[in-house]
Design an enzyme around this catalytic site. Structure first.
Site, short mmCIF file in Angstrom:
data_model
loop_
_atom_site.label_atom_id
_atom_site.label_comp_id
_atom_site.label_asym_id
_atom_site.label_seq_id
_atom_site.Cartn_x
_atom_site.Cartn_y
_atom_site.Cartn_z
N CYS A 2 0.82 -1.20 0.00
CA CYS A 2 0.00 0.00 0.00
C CYS A 2 0.85 1.26 0.00
CB CYS A 2 -0.98 0.01 1.15
SG CYS A 2 -0.17 -0.06 2.72
N ARG A 28 2.89 -1.38 -5.52
CA ARG A 28 3.02 -1.91 -4.17
C ARG A 28 1.86 -2.84 -3.82
NH1 ARG A 28 6.66 1.07 -1.13
NH2 ARG A 28 5.60 0.77 0.83
N TRP A 69 -4.27 -1.67 1.24
CA TRP A 69 -4.19 -3.13 1.16
C TRP A 69 -4.81 -3.60 2.47
CZ3 TRP A 69 -2.03 -7.56 3.34
CH2 TRP A 69 -1.96 -8.67 2.48
N ASN A 95 -0.74 3.55 6.80
CA ASN A 95 -0.09 2.31 6.33
C ASN A 95 0.25 1.47 7.54
OD1 ASN A 95 2.17 3.11 3.55
ND2 ASN A 95 -0.02 2.90 3.66
N GLY A 96 -0.08 0.20 7.50
CA GLY A 96 0.37 -0.69 8.57
C GLY A 96 -0.79 -1.21 9.40
N GLU A 466 13.23 -20.25 -8.16
CA GLU A 466 12.79 -18.97 -8.74
C GLU A 466 11.75 -19.23 -9.84
OE1 GLU A 466 12.53 -15.95 -8.65
OE2 GLU A 466 12.75 -14.98 -10.58
N LYS A 470 7.76 -17.99 -9.69
CA LYS A 470 7.14 -17.17 -10.74
C LYS A 470 5.93 -17.89 -11.34
CE LYS A 470 9.08 -14.30 -9.60
NZ LYS A 470 10.39 -13.95 -9.12
N GLU A 473 3.21 -17.66 -8.65
CA GLU A 473 2.81 -16.27 -8.44
C GLU A 473 2.03 -15.70 -9.63
OE1 GLU A 473 6.52 -14.24 -7.69
OE2 GLU A 473 5.57 -12.90 -6.27
N HIS A 489 13.30 -39.90 -3.17
CA HIS A 489 12.88 -40.07 -1.78
C HIS A 489 11.39 -39.81 -1.58
CE1 HIS A 489 16.89 -40.80 -0.27
NE2 HIS A 489 17.33 -39.80 -1.03
N LYS A 583 3.90 -6.19 -3.38
CA LYS A 583 5.31 -6.24 -3.76
C LYS A 583 6.23 -6.23 -2.55
CE LYS A 583 8.65 -4.81 -7.07
NZ LYS A 583 8.85 -6.15 -7.59
N1 GLU Z 1 -4.71 -1.42 8.58
C1 GLU Z 1 -5.27 -0.42 7.72
C2 GLU Z 1 -6.54 -0.89 7.03
O1 GLU Z 1 -6.84 -2.06 6.96
C3 GLU Z 1 -4.27 0.08 6.71
C4 GLU Z 1 -3.85 -0.96 5.74
C5 GLU Z 1 -2.86 -0.41 4.76
O2 GLU Z 1 -1.68 -0.30 5.13
O3 GLU Z 1 -3.25 -0.10 3.63
O4 GLU Z 1 -7.29 -0.11 6.58
#
Ligand code: GLU
Length: 588
Positions: A2, A28, A69, A95-96, A466, A470, A473, A489, A583
């Site tokens: 995010c 991101r 995110w 963020n977080g 790798e 890929k 992913e 094995h 990312k």
């Molecule tokens: N924890 C926050 C949410 O869920 C922020 C998530 C983020 O970093 O985008 O809204």
């Protein structure tokens, strides 16, 4: 994961500037987004899905934005950021994860605050409101609230008078300044505003940036004291963040492998030798990474063992906790990372640092936490990698590890020569249209498989991993990389007609071991797709790769990445942005 963005200045319309910033942060990973600007009060537009110009926001000189995110609460417009304060005097984006959000929320509800979203972020909003109600100025209110949060958090607040306050204790926060500070940008990375700024500044964890009444300052969050943060000249002005003539960033970035190899050879020899001396002196050497960088870390450890004679150990970031107590002051940790912000790796590095160990890192993103923590900080100088799947950075990480091992061996100049030759070899491969379309044909065939096994050994073991990563992913096809010698094995039970096996074989000391495994799967009816310098009779399909001596494994990466690319294209997936994945994973 995010992104956060902010703009203040008279040169551009804030909503446009923020929109462009969010689009540049798009790699991101996010699921929803929002922008807020000031124009006779605050106005916010939010949306689920792709960042685009769908909101009509008024003209303004200041605004903030966010790509979310979701961690707490569904992906909905109401949960998207920025969030309004109850009195609409400020908006906030985050963020977080505020780990104590629930505790804060219960206390705030008891005090009469009401909540309208499902996010942890809203607890931060209400907490800032509470501090403001005690007549604290915005900067102090944000600081006081931020100090009560636990977890890794970065926030940005925009007040209706146009002041911006941003605080960091988690994902990155960088500031960019246009000429004479006529414009100030806030963001999660430098690339997002690089074309517009003359200087940049990276905030450390525990710092806040304040733009108030036309003046910018940085403060230490714990003490509240002003900090003299060093600005740096922006050298990334011309960095392109577009696909050029390529249909996807992934393909463009695979084509940048020769460039990133040369970048690795341009680093000062003394710097390699200095780290090589530290490696030789260390009691234990741990190479650590997550995801693709985890495979790169293991390949770096392999090179250190084989060329450097160092018993290096590789660790996966999320699985390193049992090593923490073993790490001591005589040890050295080596961390390759695209972003330099990967939370699970950072956590181990921080603990190792506290325990007196030395840290070496190889990072692509300028101004990252890992670089700042490092005693030996190397940069990839590979340019932005936009596709969520890492391709060129993996190549750059293992090439760097190879050179480092050659420095330990005392043969750095030979290593550099080999890598320069490798760059030419890869260039030739990629320019050969017939060769690339052969890979595409193979990919079309492989994309029909339900399961793909990849066999390799020694220098190729991490390379097939790798390839596996890929394929999973990007193509969402189940793949399983297996050490050739381990096949008998367990996985041999699954070999039968209809099963696809990709085998990577090189002219090295373990060639026959891999070949034996190939014969075993062929004998049981599996269809073997061979990537090797010479064809073998057990191959059903064959892709030639030039024998490149010590750097053969680096060359082998390219066809595997291209196979995964064409599989993802054939299966019509969102190549540059695979589902569910971000990312840089800055939460644990
Ligand atoms: N924890 C926050 C949410 O869920 C922020 C998530 C983020 O970093 O985008 O809204």
């Amino acid at each position: 994961m995010c992104g956060i963005f902010g703009y203040t200045g008279v040169k551009r319309d804030a909503a446009d500037a923020v929109l462009e910033g969010l689009q540049r942060l798009d790699y991101r990973g996010y699921d929803s987004w929002g922008i807020g600007v000031v124009h006779d009060g605050l106005h916010v537009g939010k949306k689920v899905g792709i960042v685009g110009k769908t909101q009509s926001l008024p003209k303004s000189s200041v605004g903030i934005g966010h790509t979310r995110w979701a961690t707490h609460g569904a992906v909905t417009e109401i949960n998207a950021h920025p969030h309004f304060s109850s009195d609409k005097s400020f908006i906030l984006a985050h963020n977080g994860i505020a780990e104590n959000a629930d505790v804060l929320k219960s206390a705030l509800i008891k005090e009469g605050y009401s909540f309208i979203t499902e996010t942890d972020t809203e607890s931060i909003v209400r907490l800032v409101e509470k501090k403001l109600s005690k007549r604290l100025p915005l900067k102090d209110a944000v600081r006081a609230a931020f100090k009560e949060l636990t977890g890794r958090n970065t926030i940005i607040v925009l007040a209706k008078n146009g002041d911006i306050v941003a605080a960091r204790n988690g994902s990155p926060l960088v500031v960019g300044f246009g000429a004479r500070d006529a414009e100030v940008y806030f963001s999660s990375d430098i690339f997002s505003f690089a074309p517009h700024v003359k200087e940049t500044l990276v905030l450390d964890n525990g710092q806040m940036a304040v733009y108030q009444a036309g003046a910018f300052a940085v403060y230490d969050i714990a003490s509240g004291k002003a900090v003299r943060a060093k600005r740096e000249k922006n050298l990334l002005k011309d960095v392109a963040v577009d696909k050029g003539s390529y249909p996807h960033f992934m393909l463009k970035e695979i084509h940048e492998a020769p460039f990133v190899l040369r970048q690795v050879t341009h680093e000062s020899e003394n710097k390699y030798r200095e780290l090589a001396r530290a490696i030789k002196k260390a009691r234990a050497v741990y190479c650590i990474g997550s995801g693709t960088a985890g495979a790169a870390a293991a390949q770096i450890a392999y090179y250190l063992r084989v060329y450097g004679g160092i018993p290096a150990i590789s660790l996966i970031g999320a699985e390193a906790s049992d090593y923490r107590d073993l790490i001591g002051p005589k040890d050295l940790l080596i961390a390759p990372s695209q972003s330099g912000e990967t939370a699970d790796v950072l956590e181990v590095l921080e603990i190792a640092k506290q325990r007196g160990a030395k840290i070496a890192s190889f990072v692509n993103m300028p101004g990252s936490m890992m670089t700042r923590l490092s005693d030996y900080a190397f940069m990839a100088h590979a340019g932005p990698e936009i596709c969520v799947m890492s391709t060129k950075i993996f190549v750059s990480q293992i090439a760097w590890g190879y050179l480092l091992a050659k420095a330990v061996e005392g043969t750095l100049p030979a290593g550099k020569r080999n890598l320069k030759q490798t760059a030419l070899t890869i260039e030739k491969m990629l320019r050969d249209k017939k060769y690339v379309s052969l890979i595409e044909d193979h990919a079309k065939r492989l994309s029909k498989s339900k399961d793909i096994f990849l066999l390799g050994k020694g220098q190729n073991l991490q390379i097939i991993k790798e390839g596996m990563v890929k394929m999973i992913e990007g193509a969402y096809v189940h793949a399983h990389a297996i050490a050739a010698g381990d096949l008998k094995h367990y996985a041999i039970t699954l070999m039968e007609p209809g099963v696809s096996v990709i085998a990577t074989i090189s002219n090295d000391t373990v060639k026959n071991d891999t070949l034996n495994a190939v014969h075993e799967v062929h004998a049981r009816g599996a269809s073997v797709f061979g990537i090797a310098p010479e064809p073998e009779k057990s191959f059903s399909h064959y892709l030639p790769v030039p024998d490149s001596g010590e750097t053969t494994a680096i060359v082998n990466v390219i066809p595997l990445q291209l196979l995964a690319y064409f599989m993802a294209v054939t299966l019509k997936h969102n190549v540059d942005k695979p589902r569910n994945i971000a990312k840089s994973v800055t939460v644990r």
